[in-house]
Write a protein that holds these residues in place. Structure first.
Motif, PDB file in Angstrom:
ATOM      1  N   ASP A  29       0.817  -1.205   0.000  1.00  0.00           N
ATOM      2  CA  ASP A  29       0.000   0.000   0.000  1.00  0.00           C
ATOM      3  C   ASP A  29       0.847   1.248   0.000  1.00  0.00           C
ATOM      4  O   ASP A  29       0.510   2.262  -0.607  1.00  0.00           O
ATOM      5  N   ASP A  30       2.021   1.195   0.721  1.00  0.00           N
ATOM      6  CA  ASP A  30       2.848   2.392   0.818  1.00  0.00           C
ATOM      7  C   ASP A  30       3.558   2.702  -0.479  1.00  0.00           C
ATOM      8  O   ASP A  30       4.095   3.780  -0.663  1.00  0.00           O
ATOM      9  N   GLU A  31       3.598   1.709  -1.445  1.00  0.00           N
ATOM     10  CA  GLU A  31       4.222   1.983  -2.726  1.00  0.00           C
ATOM     11  C   GLU A  31       3.271   2.737  -3.644  1.00  0.00           C
ATOM     12  O   GLU A  31       3.683   3.288  -4.662  1.00  0.00           O
ATOM     13  N   ASP A  32       1.976   2.753  -3.314  1.00  0.00           N
ATOM     14  CA  ASP A  32       1.024   3.508  -4.127  1.00  0.00           C
ATOM     15  C   ASP A  32       1.123   5.002  -3.859  1.00  0.00           C
ATOM     16  O   ASP A  32       0.639   5.805  -4.646  1.00  0.00           O
ATOM     17  N   GLY A  33       1.715   5.421  -2.775  1.00  0.00           N
ATOM     18  CA  GLY A  33       1.815   6.824  -2.408  1.00  0.00           C
ATOM     19  C   GLY A  33       1.679   6.978  -0.907  1.00  0.00           C
ATOM     20  O   GLY A  33       1.259   6.046  -0.210  1.00  0.00           O
ATOM     21  N   PRO A  34       2.030   8.111  -0.380  1.00  0.00           N
ATOM     22  CA  PRO A  34       1.936   8.324   1.068  1.00  0.00           C
ATOM     23  C   PRO A  34       0.487   8.274   1.528  1.00  0.00           C
ATOM     24  O   PRO A  34      -0.424   8.729   0.820  1.00  0.00           O
ATOM     25  N   ASP A  35       0.307   7.714   2.697  1.00  0.00           N
ATOM     26  CA  ASP A  35      -1.047   7.629   3.235  1.00  0.00           C
ATOM     27  C   ASP A  35      -1.443   8.948   3.880  1.00  0.00           C
ATOM     28  O   ASP A  35      -0.682   9.906   3.934  1.00  0.00           O
ATOM     29  N   PHE A  36      -2.678   8.977   4.387  1.00  0.00           N
ATOM     30  CA  PHE A  36      -3.223  10.223   4.944  1.00  0.00           C
ATOM     31  C   PHE A  36      -2.437  10.681   6.172  1.00  0.00           C
ATOM     32  O   PHE A  36      -2.198  11.881   6.354  1.00  0.00           O
ATOM     33  N   ALA A  37      -2.041   9.735   7.030  1.00  0.00           N
ATOM     34  CA  ALA A  37      -1.311  10.099   8.243  1.00  0.00           C
ATOM     35  C   ALA A  37       0.019  10.760   7.894  1.00  0.00           C
ATOM     36  O   ALA A  37       0.430  11.746   8.527  1.00  0.00           O
ATOM     37  N   LEU A  40      -0.705  14.251   6.640  1.00  0.00           N
ATOM     38  CA  LEU A  40      -1.100  15.122   7.742  1.00  0.00           C
ATOM     39  C   LEU A  40       0.104  15.522   8.582  1.00  0.00           C
ATOM     40  O   LEU A  40       0.251  16.704   8.963  1.00  0.00           O
ATOM     41  N   ASN A  41       0.994  14.573   8.864  1.00  0.00           N
ATOM     42  CA  ASN A  41       2.195  14.900   9.638  1.00  0.00           C
ATOM     43  C   ASN A  41       3.085  15.876   8.893  1.00  0.00           C
ATOM     44  O   ASN A  41       3.665  16.798   9.496  1.00  0.00           O
ATOM     45  N   ALA A  42       3.204  15.682   7.580  1.00  0.00           N
ATOM     46  CA  ALA A  42       4.015  16.611   6.792  1.00  0.00           C
ATOM     47  C   ALA A  42       3.406  18.014   6.797  1.00  0.00           C
ATOM     48  O   ALA A  42       4.116  19.023   6.907  1.00  0.00           O
ATOM     49  N   TRP A  43       2.059  18.070   6.691  1.00  0.00           N
ATOM     50  CA  TRP A  43       1.381  19.371   6.705  1.00  0.00           C
ATOM     51  C   TRP A  43       1.548  20.066   8.051  1.00  0.00           C
ATOM     52  O   TRP A  43       1.835  21.271   8.115  1.00  0.00           O
TER      53      TRP A  43
END
Length: 341
Positions: A29-37, A40-43
């Protein structure tokens, strides 16, 4: 000999059976792109860094930042202080219901029983808050005390003062009060119904004029505040022009460039709101001593009310919003000029 070795050679050089094709791994799943968490942490981290950067830059110029907040605080304090003074003037006017009392002068032949019966009847009417009966003897006694003509009045053969019923209305409205006065004047045993509403109307007109003046002053000072914060943010933008051009050159977005200045404007507004609240609290407390002394000369215990907590919080919120809006306008105006050369 060669014949006997050929099978071994053939066995040695013969290709082995092909291994089965490796199965393709199912992408995680993580290879499809960053998840919401992660997003959110980056934001949150980006906003935290922008806030800390704004605080650090304001801390490098404490005197300049303080005076900028002080100028904004004075501009905020003027309309807010006038509004609070107008509210205190309304309280100083006392209860408008009592200020607009209707005095019913009874006929000379009306006795105490008639007065009490009429008072009970008036209390049941709509629009009436209170009704107080003052007998002829009580009216004469009060007049003797207030006029200083007690000895002369005692020489009179008869009491010249009529009984009075003082009616306090539920609300102050000129048309409704005039209708109530007309209805009360038609009651039996009532000789005259008097209503003195002139000074209440004058006070209402003065307060209305004050409200309009405060509104106009607020509009002017809010415009001035937006100019002050906009000019301040513009100076910060000019000081960081080279840095911003480099950020945009390496792919920094407009929102990333704008964010520190928006936080800076909000911090300016927060500082101005706190200072304005303090200025208003100190000013009203300092002025209250003179007001208490003046009210004491008139036998009143009136005093100025301080800054209500709700009004203070509204002042803080409004100051932060003004700082944010002023910063947004300044950055939006100059952002197009910050393209890398």
């Amino acid at each position: 000999m060669s014949a006997t070795r050929s099978p071994k050679v053939s066995e040695r050089v013969a290709p082995k059976a092909a291994d089965p094709l490796p199965s393709k791994k199912k992408p995680r799943d993580d290879e499809d792109g960053p998840d919401f968490a992660t997003l959110l942490n980056a934001w949150l981290e980006s906003h935290r860094s922008s806030l800390l950067d704004s605080l650090r830059r304001l801390g490098k110029q404490p005197i300049g930042s303080f005076f900028t907040c002080l100028v904004m605080a004075i501009a905020l304090s003027l309309p807010m202080g006038l509004s609070l003074l107008l509210n205190n003037v309304e309280r100083l006017g006392g209860s408008w219901q009592r200020a607009a009392q209707i005095s019913l002068y009874l006929q000379m032949d009306a006795g105490n029983q008639d007065g009490e019966a009429l008072r009970e009847k008036i209390k049941e009417l709509g629009g009436v808050g209170e009704a107080e009966y003052i007998s002829r003897d009580q009216a004469l006694s009060e007049f003797q005390k207030q006029s200083g003509l007690g000895d002369a009045l005692r020489e009179l053969p008869d009491n010249p003062l009529p009984g009075v019923i003082v009616v306090t209305p539920l609300e102050v409205d000129k048309a409704a009060l005039e209708a109530l006065r007309q209805r009360l004047s038609e009651l039996p045993k009532v000789q005259q119904a008097q209503l003195d509403l002139v000074w209440v109307e004058r006070l209402a007109a003065i307060l209305k004029l004050g409200d309009r003046f405060v509104f106009g002053l607020t509009v002017l000072l809010v415009s001035a505040l937006l100019l002050v914060i906009g000019n301040t943010i513009r100076l910060h933008i000019e000081n960081r022009r080279t840095e911003i051009e480099v950020i945009k050159l390496v792919g920094g977005t407009d929102s990333y460039v704008r964010r520190p200045f928006l936080y800076m404007g909000a911090l300016y507004g927060l500082g101005a709101g706190v200072l304005s609240w303090g200025v208003l609290a100190f000013g009203l407390d300092w002025l209250n001593d003179a007001v208490v002394d003046l009210a004491g000369l008139y036998g009143s215990n009136f005093s100025l009310a301080g800054v209500p907590v709700a009004d203070g919080l509204s002042l803080l919120l409004g100051a932060v919003l003004l700082g944010y809006i002023g910063a947004w306008i300044a950055v939006a105006r100059h952002l197009s000029e910050l393209a890398p050369r």
